[in-house]
Design a protein around this motif. Structure first.
Motif, PDB file in Angstrom:
ATOM      1  N   ARG A  83       4.600  -9.812  -3.720  1.00  0.00           N
ATOM      2  CA  ARG A  83       5.784 -10.651  -3.957  1.00  0.00           C
ATOM      3  C   ARG A  83       5.349 -12.027  -4.462  1.00  0.00           C
ATOM      4  NH1 ARG A  83       7.810 -14.599  -0.877  1.00  0.00           N
ATOM      5  NH2 ARG A  83       6.731 -13.971   1.024  1.00  0.00           N
ATOM      6  N   TYR A  98      -3.493  -0.565  -5.680  1.00  0.00           N
ATOM      7  CA  TYR A  98      -4.199  -1.175  -4.557  1.00  0.00           C
ATOM      8  C   TYR A  98      -5.416  -0.321  -4.236  1.00  0.00           C
ATOM      9  CZ  TYR A  98      -5.104  -2.370   0.336  1.00  0.00           C
ATOM     10  OH  TYR A  98      -5.702  -2.732   1.521  1.00  0.00           O
ATOM     11  N   ASN A 103     -12.838   1.728   2.066  1.00  0.00           N
ATOM     12  CA  ASN A 103     -12.660   3.161   2.295  1.00  0.00           C
ATOM     13  C   ASN A 103     -13.956   3.954   2.174  1.00  0.00           C
ATOM     14  OD1 ASN A 103     -10.069   3.680   3.035  1.00  0.00           O
ATOM     15  ND2 ASN A 103      -9.283   3.655   0.964  1.00  0.00           N
TER      16      ASN A 103
ATOM     17  N   LEU B  94       2.371  -0.424  11.604  1.00  0.00           N
ATOM     18  CA  LEU B  94       3.759  -0.116  11.291  1.00  0.00           C
ATOM     19  C   LEU B  94       4.305   0.944  12.243  1.00  0.00           C
ATOM     20  CD1 LEU B  94       6.018  -0.886   9.409  1.00  0.00           C
ATOM     21  CD2 LEU B  94       5.298   0.892   7.849  1.00  0.00           C
ATOM     22  N   THR B 139      -8.273   9.741   0.569  1.00  0.00           N
ATOM     23  CA  THR B 139      -8.351   8.895  -0.620  1.00  0.00           C
ATOM     24  C   THR B 139      -8.721   9.751  -1.828  1.00  0.00           C
ATOM     25  OG1 THR B 139     -10.702   8.506  -0.396  1.00  0.00           O
ATOM     26  CG2 THR B 139      -9.241   7.029   0.794  1.00  0.00           C
ATOM     27  N   ASP B 140      -8.808   9.120  -3.007  1.00  0.00           N
ATOM     28  CA  ASP B 140      -9.146   9.904  -4.198  1.00  0.00           C
ATOM     29  C   ASP B 140     -10.596  10.387  -4.161  1.00  0.00           C
ATOM     30  OD1 ASP B 140     -10.117   7.407  -4.445  1.00  0.00           O
ATOM     31  OD2 ASP B 140      -9.333   7.005  -6.441  1.00  0.00           O
ATOM     32  N   ALA B 145      -8.662   7.820   4.537  1.00  0.00           N
ATOM     33  CA  ALA B 145      -8.270   6.445   4.218  1.00  0.00           C
ATOM     34  C   ALA B 145      -8.277   5.623   5.493  1.00  0.00           C
ATOM     35  CB  ALA B 145      -6.883   6.433   3.595  1.00  0.00           C
ATOM     36  N   ARG B 146      -8.701   4.387   5.380  1.00  0.00           N
ATOM     37  CA  ARG B 146      -8.830   3.540   6.565  1.00  0.00           C
ATOM     38  C   ARG B 146      -7.467   3.246   7.190  1.00  0.00           C
ATOM     39  NH1 ARG B 146      -9.942  -1.426   6.266  1.00  0.00           N
ATOM     40  NH2 ARG B 146     -10.911  -1.986   8.197  1.00  0.00           N
ATOM     41  N   PRO B 163      -4.131   4.890  -5.988  1.00  0.00           N
ATOM     42  CA  PRO B 163      -3.997   3.433  -6.029  1.00  0.00           C
ATOM     43  C   PRO B 163      -2.537   2.961  -5.930  1.00  0.00           C
ATOM     44  CG  PRO B 163      -5.254   4.231  -7.924  1.00  0.00           C
ATOM     45  CD  PRO B 163      -4.802   5.426  -7.173  1.00  0.00           C
ATOM     46  N   LEU B 164      -1.581   3.748  -6.422  1.00  0.00           N
ATOM     47  CA  LEU B 164      -0.195   3.300  -6.393  1.00  0.00           C
ATOM     48  C   LEU B 164       0.491   3.657  -5.074  1.00  0.00           C
ATOM     49  CD1 LEU B 164       0.945   4.329  -9.978  1.00  0.00           C
ATOM     50  CD2 LEU B 164       0.256   2.096  -9.187  1.00  0.00           C
ATOM     51  N   PRO B 166       0.037   3.052  -1.805  1.00  0.00           N
ATOM     52  CA  PRO B 166       0.452   2.103  -0.773  1.00  0.00           C
ATOM     53  C   PRO B 166       1.821   1.483  -1.080  1.00  0.00           C
ATOM     54  CG  PRO B 166      -1.838   1.756  -1.297  1.00  0.00           C
ATOM     55  CD  PRO B 166      -1.327   2.786  -2.260  1.00  0.00           C
ATOM     56  N   ARG B 167       2.059   1.150  -2.347  1.00  0.00           N
ATOM     57  CA  ARG B 167       3.342   0.556  -2.708  1.00  0.00           C
ATOM     58  C   ARG B 167       4.466   1.589  -2.605  1.00  0.00           C
ATOM     59  NH1 ARG B 167       5.764  -4.206  -2.448  1.00  0.00           N
ATOM     60  NH2 ARG B 167       7.566  -4.257  -3.813  1.00  0.00           N
ATOM     61  N   PHE B 170       5.224   2.205   0.934  1.00  0.00           N
ATOM     62  CA  PHE B 170       5.922   1.058   1.524  1.00  0.00           C
ATOM     63  C   PHE B 170       7.406   1.107   1.178  1.00  0.00           C
ATOM     64  CE2 PHE B 170       7.467  -3.316   0.614  1.00  0.00           C
ATOM     65  CZ  PHE B 170       7.549  -3.766   1.921  1.00  0.00           C
ATOM     66  N   MET B 198      10.763  -6.407   5.790  1.00  0.00           N
ATOM     67  CA  MET B 198      10.257  -5.591   4.684  1.00  0.00           C
ATOM     68  C   MET B 198      11.022  -5.915   3.403  1.00  0.00           C
ATOM     69  SD  MET B 198       9.783  -1.938   6.568  1.00  0.00           S
ATOM     70  CE  MET B 198       8.527  -1.198   5.535  1.00  0.00           C
ATOM     71  N   ASN B 201      10.062  -8.422   0.675  1.00  0.00           N
ATOM     72  CA  ASN B 201       9.035  -8.114  -0.325  1.00  0.00           C
ATOM     73  C   ASN B 201       9.471  -7.058  -1.322  1.00  0.00           C
ATOM     74  OD1 ASN B 201       7.173  -9.912   0.760  1.00  0.00           O
ATOM     75  ND2 ASN B 201       6.696  -8.471   2.388  1.00  0.00           N
ATOM     76  N   GLU B 225      12.818   0.259  -7.661  1.00  0.00           N
ATOM     77  CA  GLU B 225      11.397   0.018  -7.929  1.00  0.00           C
ATOM     78  C   GLU B 225      10.612   1.323  -7.859  1.00  0.00           C
ATOM     79  OE1 GLU B 225       9.351  -3.242  -5.841  1.00  0.00           O
ATOM     80  OE2 GLU B 225       7.488  -2.378  -6.614  1.00  0.00           O
ATOM     81  N   HIS B 229       7.377   3.508 -10.301  1.00  0.00           N
ATOM     82  CA  HIS B 229       6.028   3.955  -9.917  1.00  0.00           C
ATOM     83  C   HIS B 229       5.918   5.452  -9.703  1.00  0.00           C
ATOM     84  CE1 HIS B 229       5.641  -0.254  -9.340  1.00  0.00           C
ATOM     85  NE2 HIS B 229       6.286  -0.303  -8.206  1.00  0.00           N
TER      86      HIS B 229
END
Lengths: 366, 267
Positions: A83, A98, A103, B94, B139-140, B145-146, B163-164, B166-167, B170, B198, B201, B225, B229
């Motif tokens: 943001r 991201y 990792n 979360l 992960t890839d 993933a952590r 990579p996309l 997480p967004r 969310f 939340m 953002n 949004e 993606h």
């Protein structure tokens, strides 16, 4: 470089972290610090051994607070940061990638950071925006230091930006200048390391922006706010200082033969040299104490005591010291102010000002 | 001041000193135990002081009641409950927030840290014995993933992250929470706060200011949004999921392939 090894003695050299490297740039004129750092002497241990431990390190509360704020900014794939960057720099909505470097596990972070940055620089279209937990390396005076910027952001006009998350608050658009300056110096170290990495990978180092994104809590709430800080000046100072570290020969030439700051421990881990000897050795190298040292250097208490002992004007801060140019000590300055000492040639102007100040003070006190 | 209060105060002071000592000695487990004792003592003091004031036992023991309710369900069930609501791999923090907002509450993040490892051990010793396992997101690089928790019954495409993701996750989370809020007759204030935070953002989800967010607006904004993606993210996820399906064993498909030269999975 063997002279430097002599100075350090038979103990391993200390690696520098970002704060230490940034502190170098804070007081470039201090020969004592330059020499101790170039030789990789453990300044903290030295200061403790001579009986002037620095009241150093952040409090546990400050560290916890910093970590909590950082995790708040970074949670949910850097949602808050996203943001902020959209508002501040007009990041396009489509850019949200991201990558968490951690990792791959802690031991591979440096090489993974390298690979990711290389890929991002080559195919800038589809790469991620955020690189979380990166690990950069920087060669300083023959040693590799590892640095951990908070986040590296990409895709802002095809350039990399270092993001620095700090927990001091920005109140009404204003933050404490000293803290901002310290953050800028620290971020400059990261920019330098990232540029070095780009150069190594065969990319244009200028693709790492000299503008750093500083994220702080706004006013009295926990809501983060971002601002751009230009670190070009800090970068220049840092580069000059690091270049000096590799050219310490000139400083070394003036040193007496056989001088050493060795902290060689005996079987119990206590340094074998007496504190007096070590202090004597340290005093052979001139320091340039300023009150800012208290925030940046492990040796600060030792140097302050020394400056007090000889009544040096350094104690009063850089500004006062510079204004008192030509006056060697506090005794002399007081003498000039009270009129008990005749000004020498060239001191008339400063003597007149000091007398005026003295008269004003008397009037106020009376 | 009455005697039990004095005794309690003395006990609190002693406990504080002990906590300080334990922290100084870096004995975290002891410090945690002592802190729990300290909290109990402080609560007892609170109750005692109220009793003394009113001259009768305190009736509304709200937090205590809630805590006993929370203890009825095992931690893994509580986490599973939150994951079912959200439907995407979620960070422990979360999960705790959602549990606090909609369900029993009383979960703490440190309790979740060993969860994945325990589930993995259980799966290795007796595969597919449980109806579901709390497992890792991949992960890839097909490594875990952590910090993300997922449900083993979800399809692989949901459990891998690119990579996309997480967004995307969310935004999906925000949509799920908002939708759940609209279903409730009396939305819990904690959940509204969580959604409002939340929504800050998500572009277009709040009409200025920090007031409570409107669930319908949030859903609309987040969906808008997401549309940007989703195609790219789905393609990336499908690719990773196909790779994971081909290359990994059953255990690894749930808990991730150990990263190169990582010394874990010795159990």
């Amino acid at each position: 470089m063997s002279r430097l090894d002599d100075l350090r003695g038979p103990v391993p050299a200390r690696a520098h972290d970002a704060r230490a490297i940034a502190a170098l740039a804070a007081n470039p004129g201090c020969a004592r610090r330059s020499l101790l750092d170039a030789a990789g002497v453990d300044k903290d241990a030295a200061a403790r051994h001579v009986g002037f431990p620095a009241p150093f390190g952040q409090s546990q509360f400050a560290i916890t607070r910093g970590n909590v704020f950082e995790s708040l900014v970074k949670e949910n794939g850097c949602a808050e940061l996203l943001r902020l960057l959209r508002e501040l720099m007009g990041l396009p909505i489509a850019q949200v990638g991201y990558q968490d470097v951690e990792n791959v596990g802690a031991h591979l972070r440096a090489s993974h950071t390298r690979a990711l940055i290389d890929r991002a620089a080559r195919e800038s279209e589809d790469s991620a925006v955020f690189y979380d937990h990166p690990l950069l390396s920087l060669r300083i005076a023959g040693q590799t230091s590892y640095l951990e910027p908070d986040v590296v952001a990409f895709q802002l006009g095809g350039r990399f930006h270092v993001v620095e998350i700090k927990s001091f608050s920005v109140i009404d658009g204003q933050a404490e200048p000293e803290k901002v300056a310290a953050a800028a110096r620290q971020a400059a170290v990261y920019v330098l390391a990232l540029r070095a990495l780009m150069e190594e990978l065969g990319h244009d180092p200028e693709r790492v922006s000299h503008d750093v994104v500083l994220v702080c809590p706004e006013n009295f709430a926990n809501r983060p706010v971002a601002s751009l800080v230009d670190v070009r000046r800090q970068l220049a100072v840092l580069r000059r200082q690091l270049a000096r570290m590799t050219r310490v020969d000139r400083l070394l030439e003036d040193l007496p033969e056989g001088l050493t700051f060795s902290l060689e421990p005996d079987a119990d881990g206590v340094p074998t040299r007496s504190a007096g000897e070590l202090a004597e050795a340290l005093r052979r190298v001139p320091a340039r104490y300023a009150p800012d040292c208290l925030a940046a250097c492990d040796m600060c208490m030792f140097c302050r005591d020394e400056a007090r002992g000889c009544g040096s004007t350094d104690l009063l801060g850089r500004q006062v010291r510079d204004q008192l140019g030509g006056v060697s000590g506090m005794d002399e300055a007081l003498g000039l102010a009270e009129g008990t000492r005749e000004p020498e040639e060239g001191q008339e102007e400063i003597a007149r000002l000091l007398r005026l100040a003295d008269r004003l003070r008397r009037e106020c006190v009376a | 001041m009455s005697e039990p209060l004095d005794a309690l105060e003395q006990r609190i002071a002693e406990l504080r000193a002990e906590v300080r000592r334990a922290v100084k000695a870096r004995d975290t487990s002891l410090a945690r135990l002592l802190r729990a004792d300290l909290r109990r003592a402080e609560r007892a003091w609170d109750e005692a002081v109220v009793t003394e004031e009113a001259g009768k036992p305190a009736e509304e023991a709200g937090p205590a009641l809630r805590e006993s309710g929370a203890a009825l369900m095992p931690i893994r069930e509580q986490v599973h409950q939150a994951l079912l609501l959200l439907g995407v791999p979620t960070a422990a923090k979360l999960v705790v927030a959602v549990n606090e907002a909609f369900f029993a509450g009383g979960l703490r993040s440190p309790q979740l840290s060993s969860l994945r490892r325990d589930e993995e051990r259980s799966f290795r010793s007796d595969p597919y014995a449980r109806p579901y396992y709390l497992c890792a997101a991949l992960t890839d690089r097909l490594s875990p993933a952590r910090g993300l928790l997922a449900d083993s019954t979800w399809p692989l495409e949901v459990r891998v992250v690119g990579p996309l993701s997480p967004r995307v996750d969310f935004l999906t989370t925000a949509v799920r929470i908002a939708e759940h809020l609209t279903r409730l007759a009396e939305p819990p204030p904690g959940a509204v706060r969580l959604l409002s935070r939340m929504a800050q953002n998500i572009p277009g989800a709040v009409e200025g200011g920090f007031g409570p967010a409107d669930p319908a607006t949030v859903v609309g904004a987040a969906r808008a949004e997401l549309e940007v993606h989703l195609p790219a993210d789905t393609a990336q996820r499908a690719e990773v999921a196909a790779r994971a399906g081909d290359q990994l064993t059953d255990v690894e498909r749930l808990f991730g392939a150990a990263a190169l030269s990582t010394l874990r999975g010795a159990c």
